[in-house]
Design an enzyme around this catalytic site. Structure first.
Site, PDB file in Angstrom:
ATOM      1  N   ASP A  22       0.836  -1.206   0.000  1.00 14.67           N
ATOM      2  CA  ASP A  22       0.000   0.000   0.000  1.00 14.67           C
ATOM      3  C   ASP A  22       0.871   1.256   0.000  1.00 14.67           C
ATOM      4  OD1 ASP A  22      -2.287   1.506   0.051  1.00 14.67           O
ATOM      5  OD2 ASP A  22      -2.703   1.206   2.178  1.00 14.67           O
ATOM      6  N   ARG A  26       0.050   7.688  -2.635  1.00 11.92           N
ATOM      7  CA  ARG A  26       0.593   8.787  -1.812  1.00 11.92           C
ATOM      8  C   ARG A  26       2.047   9.071  -2.152  1.00 11.92           C
ATOM      9  NH1 ARG A  26      -1.182   6.130   3.556  1.00 11.92           N
ATOM     10  NH2 ARG A  26      -1.828   4.537   2.076  1.00 11.92           N
ATOM     11  N   TRP A  27       2.780   8.020  -2.459  1.00 14.32           N
ATOM     12  CA  TRP A  27       4.195   8.177  -2.834  1.00 14.32           C
ATOM     13  C   TRP A  27       4.300   9.042  -4.091  1.00 14.32           C
ATOM     14  CZ3 TRP A  27       7.394   6.958  -6.967  1.00 14.32           C
ATOM     15  CH2 TRP A  27       8.762   6.875  -6.702  1.00 14.32           C
ATOM     16  N   SER A  67      -7.380  -5.682  -5.731  1.00 10.87           N
ATOM     17  CA  SER A  67      -8.469  -6.286  -4.953  1.00 10.87           C
ATOM     18  C   SER A  67      -9.786  -6.220  -5.715  1.00 10.87           C
ATOM     19  CB  SER A  67      -8.609  -5.578  -3.601  1.00 10.87           C
ATOM     20  OG  SER A  67      -9.323  -4.363  -3.774  1.00 10.87           O
ATOM     21  N   ASN A  70     -10.865  -2.745  -5.887  1.00 12.96           N
ATOM     22  CA  ASN A  70     -10.093  -1.738  -6.628  1.00 12.96           C
ATOM     23  C   ASN A  70     -10.749  -1.310  -7.950  1.00 12.96           C
ATOM     24  OD1 ASN A  70      -6.817  -2.984  -5.548  1.00 12.96           O
ATOM     25  ND2 ASN A  70      -8.058  -1.313  -4.708  1.00 12.96           N
ATOM     26  N   SER A 198      -8.188  -5.167   4.875  1.00  9.05           N
ATOM     27  CA  SER A 198      -8.790  -4.933   3.564  1.00  9.05           C
ATOM     28  C   SER A 198      -9.109  -6.210   2.763  1.00  9.05           C
ATOM     29  CB  SER A 198      -7.882  -4.014   2.727  1.00  9.05           C
ATOM     30  OG  SER A 198      -7.690  -2.801   3.391  1.00  9.05           O
TER      31      SER A 198
HETATM   32  C1  FPP Z   1      -2.105   0.221  -3.183  1.00 12.69           C
HETATM   33  O1  FPP Z   1      -1.609   1.531  -3.185  1.00 12.69           O
HETATM   34  C2  FPP Z   1      -1.599  -0.498  -4.310  1.00 12.69           C
HETATM   35  C3  FPP Z   1      -2.348  -1.058  -5.300  1.00 12.69           C
HETATM   36  C4  FPP Z   1      -3.801  -1.000  -5.380  1.00 12.69           C
HETATM   37  C5  FPP Z   1      -1.708  -1.752  -6.413  1.00 12.69           C
HETATM   38  C6  FPP Z   1      -0.538  -2.624  -6.055  1.00 12.69           C
HETATM   39  C7  FPP Z   1       0.224  -2.757  -7.257  1.00 12.69           C
HETATM   40  C8  FPP Z   1       1.546  -2.707  -7.361  1.00 12.69           C
HETATM   41  C9  FPP Z   1       2.515  -2.610  -6.267  1.00 12.69           C
HETATM   42  C10 FPP Z   1       2.102  -2.711  -8.681  1.00 12.69           C
HETATM   43  C11 FPP Z   1       2.492  -3.891  -9.332  1.00 12.69           C
HETATM   44  C12 FPP Z   1       2.343  -5.233  -8.814  1.00 12.69           C
HETATM   45  C13 FPP Z   1       2.722  -6.260  -9.568  1.00 12.69           C
HETATM   46  C14 FPP Z   1       2.538  -7.643  -9.128  1.00 12.69           C
HETATM   47  C15 FPP Z   1       3.346  -6.027 -10.855  1.00 12.69           C
HETATM   48  P1  FPP Z   1      -2.635   2.714  -3.255  1.00 12.69           P
HETATM   49  O2  FPP Z   1      -2.837   3.071  -4.671  1.00 12.69           O
HETATM   50  O3  FPP Z   1      -3.895   2.336  -2.543  1.00 12.69           O
HETATM   51  O4  FPP Z   1      -1.894   3.829  -2.498  1.00 12.69           O
HETATM   52  P2  FPP Z   1      -2.532   4.995  -1.631  1.00 12.69           P
HETATM   53  O5  FPP Z   1      -3.191   4.340  -0.451  1.00 12.69           O
HETATM   54  O6  FPP Z   1      -1.360   5.815  -1.258  1.00 12.69           O
HETATM   55  O7  FPP Z   1      -3.504   5.701  -2.514  1.00 12.69           O
END
Ligand code: FPP
Length: 244
Positions: A22, A26-27, A67, A70, A198
């Protein structure tokens, strides 16, 4: 003193680590960039973490990539993530195969596009002979959805006379889950400072240890994983029992 030990007295690290990656959004936002920039940076961290597993005696690594919830994100973000998954699989297949990683996907493939599922099938097939690290990617995965799908198949087996209702117990039900061939996770890590699970591996993590860390996923490193494995070794896992 590490208390969770092998019979020989050596500290024992987690055999199965599951990660909720996660903080990509934000990053990216902190850098004034679009959210997808963060997902791309997040995808690059996956390789380092997978490569660190053998050295940390992690045999199973399960990562939450997308998810069932998502889909509620903007069309631009969802389409960008799907493209990223296709690109990641295409780019990484050879390295994963050559490095001894066996890849599996969990989640419902029905809603995923045919191009992506074809790549997923191929990656699973091409790595099925590997055994160094078992990498499971949760894609369109939600624990409640998984349990519902499992229950549907179980109910069908009962209706068809293949299974008796009396035989449905804690051993039988997990055989219907997407994770049926995997051990339960020993350690579940969530990055980015959120302390919630989650809809991730709800059944499987009943007795897992949890680590909620502030690091945003694109900043997560093999060194941080090693530190978490070390502190796992000092935990006293009792599984509801009392130690002598
Ligand atoms: C949550 O961060 C991350 C995701 C919904 C996607 C996870 C995907 C990756 C790390 C990329 C690739 C994975 C593979 C297997 C190639 P967020 O978007 O919810 O972050 P936030 O909470 O800061 O908004």
């Amino acid at each position: 003193m590490p208390r969770d030990t092998e019979p020989g007295g050596e500290p024992r690290g987690p055999r199965h680590v599951a990660i909720i990656m996660d903080g990509n959004g934000r990053w990216a936002q902190a850098r004034g960039r679009p959210r997808l920039f963060g997902h791309h940076a997040g995808a690059r961290r996956v390789r380092e973490v997978v490569e660190a597993c053998p050295g940390l005696s992690i045999k199973y690594l399960t990562i939450f990539a997308f998810s069932t919830e998502n889909w509620k994100r903007t069309q631009v973000e969802v389409a960008g993530l799907m493209k990223l998954f296709r690109r990641y699989i295409t780019k990484e297949t050879r390295a994963l195969r050559e490095k001894g990683v066996r890849v599996r996907f969990i989640g419902d493939r029905v809603r995923l596009d045919a191009k992506l599922t074809a790549l997923m099938d191929r990656l699973e097939r091409e790595t099925e002979g590997n055994d160094l690290v078992h990498l499971t990617i949760a894609l369109n995965y939600g624990s409640r959805d998984e349990v519902a799908r499992a229950t549907r198949r179980l109910a069908q087996d009962v209706a068809d006379g293949r299974l008796s209702p009396d035989d449905v117990d804690e051993e039988t039900l997990p055989k219907y889950l997407d994770t049926c061939v995997l051990p339960d996770p020993d350690l579940v890590i969530r990055t980015s400072g959120e302390a919630r699970i989650s809809n991730f591996l709800l059944w499987q993590s009943a007795y897992s240890e949890y680590e909620f860390i502030d690091t945003l996923w694109p900043d997560f490193t093999a060194a941080e994983l090693a530190r978490l494995c070390e502190s796992y070794g000092a935990r006293d896992r009792r599984f509801g029992a009392v130690k002598a």
